[in-house]
Write an enzyme that holds these catalytic residues in place. Structure first.
Site, PDB file in Angstrom:
ATOM      1  CG  HIS A 128      42.628  41.378  42.295  1.00 19.96           C
ATOM      2  ND1 HIS A 128      41.699  40.683  41.558  1.00 19.96           N
ATOM      3  CD2 HIS A 128      43.389  42.051  41.399  1.00 19.96           C
ATOM      4  CE1 HIS A 128      41.886  40.915  40.282  1.00 19.96           C
ATOM      5  NE2 HIS A 128      42.915  41.746  40.146  1.00 19.96           N
ATOM      6  CB  CYS A 140      46.217  42.129  39.156  1.00 17.62           C
ATOM      7  SG  CYS A 140      46.074  43.923  39.267  1.00 17.62           S
TER       8      CYS A 140
END
Length: 164
Positions: A128, A140
């Site tokens: 992201h 992430c």
């Protein structure tokens, strides 16, 4: 390795012959990922989906799915829907996918601990947008908005995120 794979290196994320600056988890890299440790898991993680905010951006690919109001991601290890997309109202611990900030305007989903999630092994390793350059994530991989969008347009389902 195929040309459509993303490879995390010390110099950044390599994709189609280019390197992109990226952030990883505040807990570094870890082969024994656990829920809440902030680590990015080592291994080969297949790209299994792409989500986008249709009120903010156009679909980056034909296979991207819109993030709708009420879309959530379960991060409750004790719940049968752990590490899956769920809908509000949802009483268990979760993360909102439709955020006020732009972090999840475009989300690339990996198969980390999915679809058969082992409780406590960690949920939602996404690719992201970063909060700010090189700011660590909760596990992430994050990139600049421009680089994330550029990569997303060339990804295909089944590409891999390779973290060594």
């Amino acid at each position: 390795m195929t040309p459509a794979d993303l490879v995390l290196t010390r110099q950044g994320l390599r994709f189609r012959g280019r390197r992109y600056a990226c952030s990883i988890g505040r807990g570094g890299l870890n082969a024994a990922k656990r829920e809440g440790d902030g680590a990015t898991p080592l291994g080969e993680h297949r790209i299994v989906g792409m989500l986008y905010r249709p009120d903010r951006i156009n679909a980056p690919t034909g296979w991207a799915r819109p993030i709708l109001p009420g879309d959530l991601w379960s991060d409750a290890p004790e719940d049968p829907h752990y590490n899956h997309l769920v809908r509000a109202p949802y009483g268990q611990s979760h993360e909102r996918l439709r955020r006020a900030d732009p972090l999840y305007d475009l989300v690339i989903l990996t198969d980390w601990n999915w679809p058969d999630a082992a409780p406590g092994r960690g949920s939602a390793i996404f690719i992201h947008q970063w909060r700010r350059p090189l700011y660590p994530t909760e596990g992430c991989v994050a990139l600049s908005r421009r680089h994330l969008h550029s990569i997303a347009q060339d990804l295909v389902p089944g590409s891999r995120l390779i973290v060594r």
